[in-house]
Design a protein around this motif. Sequence first.
Motif, mmCIF file in Angstrom:
data_model
loop_
_atom_site.group_PDB
_atom_site.id
_atom_site.type_symbol
_atom_site.label_atom_id
_atom_site.label_comp_id
_atom_site.label_asym_id
_atom_site.label_seq_id
_atom_site.Cartn_x
_atom_site.Cartn_y
_atom_site.Cartn_z
ATOM 1 N N LYS A 34 0.826 -1.213 0.000
ATOM 2 C CA LYS A 34 0.000 0.000 0.000
ATOM 3 C C LYS A 34 0.863 1.266 0.000
ATOM 4 C CE LYS A 34 -3.514 -2.091 2.827
ATOM 5 N NZ LYS A 34 -2.558 -2.783 3.732
ATOM 6 N N ARG A 35 2.126 1.078 0.304
ATOM 7 C CA ARG A 35 2.976 2.270 0.379
ATOM 8 C C ARG A 35 4.143 2.167 -0.588
ATOM 9 N NH1 ARG A 35 4.673 3.510 6.237
ATOM 10 N NH2 ARG A 35 5.049 1.270 6.436
ATOM 11 N N LYS A 36 4.677 3.339 -0.883
ATOM 12 C CA LYS A 36 5.857 3.370 -1.749
ATOM 13 C C LYS A 36 7.090 3.051 -0.915
ATOM 14 C CE LYS A 36 4.884 6.833 -5.286
ATOM 15 N NZ LYS A 36 5.163 8.247 -5.538
ATOM 16 N N PRO A 37 8.044 2.331 -1.504
ATOM 17 C CA PRO A 37 9.269 2.044 -0.758
ATOM 18 C C PRO A 37 10.235 3.224 -0.811
ATOM 19 C CG PRO A 37 9.384 1.036 -2.915
ATOM 20 C CD PRO A 37 8.038 1.711 -2.838
ATOM 21 N N TYR A 38 10.999 3.348 0.219
ATOM 22 C CA TYR A 38 12.113 4.307 0.192
ATOM 23 C C TYR A 38 13.275 3.621 0.884
ATOM 24 C CZ TYR A 38 14.835 8.562 0.406
ATOM 25 O OH TYR A 38 15.826 9.496 0.238
ATOM 26 N N CYS A 39 14.297 3.338 0.112
ATOM 27 C CA CYS A 39 15.387 2.532 0.655
ATOM 28 C C CYS A 39 16.743 3.170 0.411
ATOM 29 C CB CYS A 39 15.341 1.139 0.014
ATOM 30 S SG CYS A 39 16.623 0.033 0.620
ATOM 31 N N ILE A 40 17.538 3.143 1.439
ATOM 32 C CA ILE A 40 18.936 3.574 1.330
ATOM 33 C C ILE A 40 19.784 2.424 1.857
ATOM 34 C CG2 ILE A 40 20.707 5.151 2.210
ATOM 35 C CD1 ILE A 40 18.648 7.318 2.428
ATOM 36 N N VAL A 41 20.832 2.067 1.124
ATOM 37 C CA VAL A 41 21.775 1.106 1.677
ATOM 38 C C VAL A 41 22.955 1.885 2.240
ATOM 39 C CG1 VAL A 41 21.068 -0.757 0.144
ATOM 40 C CG2 VAL A 41 22.977 0.697 -0.530
ATOM 41 N N ILE A 42 23.340 1.518 3.410
ATOM 42 C CA ILE A 42 24.443 2.224 4.069
ATOM 43 C C ILE A 42 25.739 1.870 3.349
ATOM 44 C CG2 ILE A 42 25.272 0.477 5.727
ATOM 45 C CD1 ILE A 42 25.034 2.655 7.899
ATOM 46 N N PRO A 43 26.639 2.836 3.191
ATOM 47 C CA PRO A 43 27.971 2.434 2.750
ATOM 48 C C PRO A 43 28.573 1.627 3.901
ATOM 49 C CG PRO A 43 27.640 4.793 2.443
ATOM 50 C CD PRO A 43 26.492 4.281 3.292
ATOM 51 N N PRO A 44 28.725 0.318 3.721
ATOM 52 C CA PRO A 44 29.087 -0.500 4.880
ATOM 53 C C PRO A 44 30.465 -0.118 5.422
ATOM 54 C CG PRO A 44 29.272 -1.762 2.854
ATOM 55 C CD PRO A 44 28.642 -0.469 2.492
#
Length: 905
Positions: A34-44
Motif C-alpha cells: 500500500k505504500r511506496k518504498p524508500y530505501c537507502i543502503v548504508i555504505p558498509p
Amino acid sequence: MITIPPRYNPKQSEEKWYQFWEENNFFHAEVDSKRKPYCIVIPPPNITGILHMGHALNNTVQDILIRFRRMQGYATLWMPGTDHAGIATQNVVEKEIAHEGLRRQDLGREKFLERTWLWKEKYGSTIITQLKKLGCSCDWQRTRFTMDEQYSLAVTEVFIRLAERGLIYKANYIINWCPRCQTALSDEESAHKEVKGNLYYIKYPLKDSGMDYIVVATTRPETMLGDTAVAVNPKDKRYKKLIGKTVILPLVEEEIPIIGDSGVDPKFGTGIVKVTPAHDPNDFEIARRHSLYAKIVMNPNATMNQNVPLDYQRMDRFEAREAILEDLEERGLLEKIVPHEHSVGHCYRCHTMVEPYFSEQWFVDMPKLAEAAEDIVKKGKLKFHPPRWKKVYLNWMKGLHGWCISRQIWWGHRIPAWYCPDCKRAYDAAHKGKALLTERIDLLEASILVSLENPKFCPRCGRTDLKQDEDVLDTWFSSWLWPFAIFGWPTLDKKQSEELKYFYPTQVLVTAQEIIFFWVARMIMAGMHFMKEAPFSDVYIHGTVRDITGTKMSKSLGNIIDPLEIVKQYGCDALRFSIISLVATGQDVNLAQNKFEGGRNFANKIWNAARFILTNLDKEKAKADLCLSAKDITELKERWILSRFYQTLDNVTKSLDNFRFNDAAKSCYEFFWHEFCDWYIELAKKTISSKQTQLVLYKVLEKTLRMLHPFMPFITEEVWQSLPHEGKSIMISPWPHVEKQFIDEKIDAQMQRIISSIVAIRNIRSVWQIETNKNIQAEISVASQALEKLFSSCASYIKDSARIESLKVGRNLKRPKGAAVAVLTDVEIFIPLEGIINVEKEARRLTQKRYDLEKLLEITDKKLKNKEFISKAPKEIVEREKEKKEKLKDSIKKLKDNLKGFHLK
RNA sequence: GGGCGGUUGGCGCAGUUGGUUAGCGCGUUUGCUUGACAUGCAAAAGGUCACAGGUUCGAAUCCUGUACCGCCCACCA
C-alpha cells in the motif's frame, strides 16, 4: 506547576529514546504494497572502522533522509551492515599476533582465519554501536556482513557467472604490488603521490663499437637489472640509426636490443628509454608491442631476486638502488643525477611505495561492464548531486583497464577456481616467455576450473586432488554487490525475492567523493549487469570533513575531532545539527570544536522555548481544537506566525527534496529562533491565557518539532512526548502538511511594519541610553487609514516590546518639541525626550540617514531615467523600482521636514 | 599534462535559473540578574563579493583571461 530543568540533558534523552525506538521496532521495515518504498543502503563501514567525522556527516545525511521519508509515509528501509575489509582487517590481526611474536605464516591459513573471525566477533560491531550513538535509524535486524554465508554465495556466484562469459579472466599482466602487504592492488588502491626523487642518467655501452655508448634516463636505477631492451622514438632523427643495434646492459653484462617505439617521448631525458617490462607499466606495453621477454628482478617483498647478479640478490630495492649507483659510478657509467619530481603509487592501506610488478592475476573486464553503467548516467536516469560528478564519473568510465581482483591475502572470499597441479605446470612451461603475447590465459587450456564446488577430477588428466586458488578477492568485489546481495540474491526464498523486488532499485546513495570510483561506479556496473537496473536513482556526494585550516582530518596528523566526544560534550542533536548546517551541497566542511556550540545552543533554545510553553500550556485549551482553520485566527501575531511557519515548512520540505540540507537546517533555525522565539513567544506572553495564543503556541511548537525531527531526533522526541500528542512517537508521526490557507504575505508585511517600528524605537532607546525599565511615550504618525488601523490594533505589541507607556497613533502628526525621530516607509515615530537628547547629535543622526536614503534614491532614479531599462526590464521590476523611488522620496521629505524643526544654530 | 572546486566584512561560510539597501553563525562594541533560556535578551559597527576585461537596461551571479589555495585523474622513463 510543572518543573523542567533549565538545561537540556542530552545524554539521558539519547539513551532513553533510542532504546524506546528500538524496543518498539520503529526502524524496521517490511514490504507494504500500500505504500511506496524508500530505501537507502548504508555504505558498509569496515569492521576495523572507528567512527570519525566523515561517518558522522555521511550517516547524519542518510538518517535525515530516512526519517523525513518515514514521516512522509514511505515504507522506509535503511539497510545497515559492515564490510570485511580484506587487507585492512588482515593487517590489524597480523599486528595483533605480532605481539605474540607470530606471523600469519606461523599460524597457517586456517588458524589465522579463525583468529580473524574471533577478532571480528569481538571488535567488528564497534562501528555499529557507534552509529547508534548518532541516532541512526537503521533496520538493525537486517544487518549484513560482506562475509555472511549467503552474501559469500552471491560473491562466488558473480565470479562464476562473469568468468563463464569471459568477463573475468586470468592474465599475466603488470599490476600494482604492495611489498609490505605482499599483494596485488587495483589501480584505485594505488594512490599517486608526488615524490621528490632524481633522474639518473646512465651510460649503456654499445656492442662492438669501442667506447661508444648511449645514455638512458631513469628514476629507478634498480630496475635496470630487469631491462630487456632500450627504446627510442623511430621519428627521432638523432637515434634512428641506432634501431636494431645492441647494447650491453651494464652490471648484468647482457646484450639487449635497441628498438624503435613511438611511445617514447624524444623530449624527455635523453630521448632514450630503458625497457623493463616486468617493473614498469609503460615498458610492459612497449614489450608487448615488440614481443620482448619480461624479466622479474624482485621478490614479492621487493628485495632483489635470483635473476640479478649475486651481489645484489636479497638486497632491498632501495638498498640495491644505492649499490647499483655506486657500482655505475665506479665504472664511469653514471653520467649525471638531476633532481626530479614525479608521482608514485602508494598502497592505500599501508602507504608503502607500490611496485609495478608482472604477475599472474585475475581481472574483471571493466570496459565491457562499463557500457551499460555509462549509458544509464548519460541518459540522466541516474543523477549525481551535485551534478558535476557526472562528468568525473563518465570520464573515469572511459579510461578503464582491467580490474585486478585477486589478492594474495587470506581474509576474504577465496577465489572459486581450482587447478590441476600437473596440467597447470605443463601449461606454464609451454607458455614460459610467451606470456607477454598471450596476455589472457585460456582457462580450459590451463586446466583452471571455475566452479561453486570443488571439482572431483581434472577433465584433462583425471587427477583428483585439485587445488583451490590460494588468492582471495578484492574487498570491493564483494561490496559492489551490496544493494542486491543484502537482500539475499541470488538464492532467494519467497520473502527475500519479494523484498528485493520491492526495495530494489533503492532511492539514494549517500557517500563521499573518494568512494565514487571504488564503489559507486562498480555498484552501478554490477547492478546493470545482474539486475538490469541501476541500484539507485540518485547519488548524493558530500564533501570531505577537514579541520579548520582545511587539512583533511587524519589520526596521524592528530587533527581529528572525535564525534563521540562531541556527542558527550554537546549532545548528539547538536552534532547533527551543526554538521548539517555547515555543509553546503558537495562542499567540503572545515570543522573546529567550537562549531558545535551553535547546535548545542539551538537545542537549548528549543528546550527552553518548550519549557516556557509547557509551563504555561493549558492542555485542555490547546487540545480543544486541533483542526483549526484560518478563519478562527484573528490576531495579527497569531496569523503571522502561522503564515511564517507554513512558509518555512514548505521551504524545508523542498530543500530536503533537493538534497539542500544546510538550507533546510537554516530555515528551521531562523524560523524557530528569530521568529517564533524572538517575536511570537515574546508577544504571546501578554495573551498567554487566550484561546488563540494557547492554540497557536501548541500547534506551532508541535509541528515545528516534527519538522525538526529528522535533524534533531532526540530532543524533538523528548519534548514531543511531554506535549499533548497523538501516536506513540514523533518519529512515526506524519510530516506536517503545508496548509496554504495560512500563508498570507499581506499579514507578513503588516507584521513586518510593526516589527520595524519596535526595532526603531528600541534603537532610539539605545542611542539615547534610555534605561531598559524606564517607560517612555511615543507617537506614531501614519500616512493612511489602513495603517492607522493596523497600528492602533497592534498598539499593545509596540507598548510591550518597546516599553512604551502611552502610545498615540494618528495621521500626519507633528513632531513634538524635543522628540527623537524615526522615519520608516509611510510611518514616522516620535519619542518625546526633551532634555535627554542632544539636539545636534539627533540632527546629525537624521542627516546621516537622509544622506543614505538620498544615495539610494540616486541609484533608483538613474535606473528609471534609463530608457533601455524601462523598455527592456520586466514590468514588475520597473514597477518595483518606481515604488521604491516614491517611498524613498517620501522618507527623505519627512526627514527633511523633521530636521527643519530642530532650529540648529 | 588534463579536469574540478574555492577566493564574499576579523574568522568560518550561505547566496538555485542574472533584478530588494549582499545574508548567516562566531567574534567585536554598547546596554541588560526583562517573570523559557547569560548555551540568553536588546541595539549597533563592520563588505568597492580575488584581479582585469567582456556580455547585458542590470553582474557576487553569465563569458574570457590572470593570480593564489585545494582536490582528483594520467602508462611524467
